[in-house]
Design a protein around this motif. Structure first.
Motif, PDB file in Angstrom:
ATOM      1  N   UNK A  58       0.699  -0.921  -0.005  1.00  0.00           N
ATOM      2  CA  UNK A  58      -0.150   0.026   0.167  1.00  0.00           C
ATOM      3  C   UNK A  58       0.822   1.110   0.074  1.00  0.00           C
ATOM      4  N   UNK A  59       2.133   0.785   0.299  1.00  0.00           N
ATOM      5  CA  UNK A  59       3.113   2.385   0.337  1.00  0.00           C
ATOM      6  C   UNK A  59       3.730   2.797  -0.526  1.00  0.00           C
ATOM      7  N   UNK A  60       3.693   1.854  -2.104  1.00  0.00           N
ATOM      8  CA  UNK A  60       3.838   1.282  -3.850  1.00  0.00           C
ATOM      9  C   UNK A  60       3.015   2.467  -4.207  1.00  0.00           C
ATOM     10  N   UNK A  61       3.815   3.582  -4.616  1.00  0.00           N
ATOM     11  CA  UNK A  61       2.449   4.372  -5.529  1.00  0.00           C
ATOM     12  C   UNK A  61       2.713   3.401  -6.683  1.00  0.00           C
ATOM     13  N   UNK A  62       3.397   2.913  -7.677  1.00  0.00           N
ATOM     14  CA  UNK A  62       3.140   2.116  -8.792  1.00  0.00           C
ATOM     15  C   UNK A  62       2.214   1.696  -8.547  1.00  0.00           C
ATOM     16  N   UNK A  63       2.317   0.397  -7.390  1.00  0.00           N
ATOM     17  CA  UNK A  63       1.463  -1.179  -7.348  1.00  0.00           C
ATOM     18  C   UNK A  63       0.220  -0.359  -7.171  1.00  0.00           C
ATOM     19  N   UNK A  64       0.046   0.690  -6.422  1.00  0.00           N
ATOM     20  CA  UNK A  64      -1.823   1.585  -5.543  1.00  0.00           C
ATOM     21  C   UNK A  64      -2.274   1.893  -6.903  1.00  0.00           C
ATOM     22  N   UNK A  65      -1.295   2.531  -8.032  1.00  0.00           N
ATOM     23  CA  UNK A  65      -2.131   4.045  -8.994  1.00  0.00           C
ATOM     24  C   UNK A  65      -2.889   2.600  -9.958  1.00  0.00           C
ATOM     25  N   UNK A  66      -1.684   1.474  -9.779  1.00  0.00           N
ATOM     26  CA  UNK A  66      -2.505  -0.136 -10.721  1.00  0.00           C
ATOM     27  C   UNK A  66      -3.596  -0.090 -10.626  1.00  0.00           C
ATOM     28  N   UNK A  67      -3.179  -0.392  -9.304  1.00  0.00           N
ATOM     29  CA  UNK A  67      -4.932  -1.702  -8.094  1.00  0.00           C
ATOM     30  C   UNK A  67      -5.628   0.053  -8.276  1.00  0.00           C
ATOM     31  N   UNK A  68      -5.943   1.025  -8.695  1.00  0.00           N
ATOM     32  CA  UNK A  68      -7.437   2.700  -8.381  1.00  0.00           C
ATOM     33  C   UNK A  68      -7.456   2.323 -10.282  1.00  0.00           C
ATOM     34  N   UNK A  69      -6.300   1.851 -10.724  1.00  0.00           N
ATOM     35  CA  UNK A  69      -6.907   2.072 -12.926  1.00  0.00           C
ATOM     36  C   UNK A  69      -7.564   0.631 -12.530  1.00  0.00           C
ATOM     37  N   UNK A  70      -7.182  -0.251 -12.424  1.00  0.00           N
ATOM     38  CA  UNK A  70      -8.511  -1.138 -13.030  1.00  0.00           C
ATOM     39  C   UNK A  70      -9.656  -0.974 -11.831  1.00  0.00           C
ATOM     40  N   UNK A  71      -9.854  -0.518 -10.800  1.00  0.00           N
ATOM     41  CA  UNK A  71     -10.945  -0.252 -10.121  1.00  0.00           C
ATOM     42  C   UNK A  71     -11.884   1.251 -10.928  1.00  0.00           C
TER      43      UNK A  71
END
Length: 253
Positions: A58-71
């Motif tokens: 959750x503290x990884x900006x790239x991983x969270x951005x990718x998850x939000x884009x998937x949402x």
């Protein structure tokens, strides 16, 4: 907020509070992206509720951005719920010396930095959605703190500090995002029924069960999930931290 047809991100969604929240959101028609460090757990919950899964820190900006884009690919992103967290106990000075500084920083990174990372990136995307009637609401971010933010116990300096930080960011974030029609609300759970607590000796488990005044039981993940629904339904809930603890006040230990 009408939840049917919206997209939602739930972090820590592979188990516990997050899984229960993902399930109840899906039951009312939301399309959920389940985000968890454990990819298999995220996949299992997503498959069960007809959502999508994403894995990462959750503290990884790239991983969270990718998850939000998937949402965002599921519908208009209007809800993000942060349930990911860790709580390793450690004394300020223990048998083996002072509290490990790297451990303290890790707890803050997951619980506080991770929460803020989800908040900032979700709010950015929510700002691009159309406001809904009648209040012009665009989105809602629900954070998870703990009553340890107020009454941290022995061995909880790192955990209590991280959760106090989540409480502290709630109001200023809500004030900043108000102009965009985005609400920020935090839930501070008390003692919740978890696999760790379930594994305690019966006498210890029973003693914990007696601590909440009413109802005199440990909180269930479903209690948390129902509160998320209630917050979503009431637009006047904003900038506040809500204790979910049965009137419990934690003793020192």
């Amino acid at each position: 907020m009408e939840l049917s047809g919206i997209a939602a991100l739930v972090t820590g969604g592979g188990s516990g509070l997050g899984a229960a929240t993902a399930e109840v959101l899906a039951s009312v028609g939301a399309k959920v992206c389940v985000f968890d460090l454990n990819a298999e757990a995220a996949d299992a919950v997503a498959a069960r509720i007809g959502g999508v899964a994403a894995a990462g820190d959750v503290a990884d900006a790239v991983a969270v951005a990718a998850a939000l884009d998937a949402a965002c690919g599921l519908g208009p992103l209007r809800l993000a719920v942060s349930c990911a967290g860790i709580a390793p106990p450690a004394r300020v000075v223990g048998r083996n010396g002072p509290h490990d500084l790297a451990l303290f920083e890790r707890v803050l990174r997951v619980n506080l930095t991770g929460t803020f990372n989800v908040l900032r990136l979700a709010a950015e995307r929510m700002q691009a959605t159309k406001p809904t009637a009648p209040d012009g609401e665009r989105g809602l971010v629900v954070n998870t703190a703990s009553i340890a933010a107020y009454e941290g116990q022995l061995g909880q300096c790192a955990y209590a500090s991280s959760k106090a930080g989540v409480v502290g960011l709630t109001l200023p974030a809500a004030r900043e995002l108000a102009r965009s029609g985005i609400r920020v609300v935090t839930i501070a759970p008390g003692l919740m029924e978890t696999p760790m607590l379930a594994g305690l000796p019966p006498a210890a488990h029973d003693a914990l069960t007696r601590l909440p005044l009413f109802p005199q039981r440990l909180g269930a993940a479903a209690d948390y999930a129902r509160l998320v629904l209630a917050i979503a339904a009431n637009p006047m809930l904003n900038g506040e931290t809500i204790r979910l603890d049965g009137a419990l006040r934690l003793p020192p230990q």
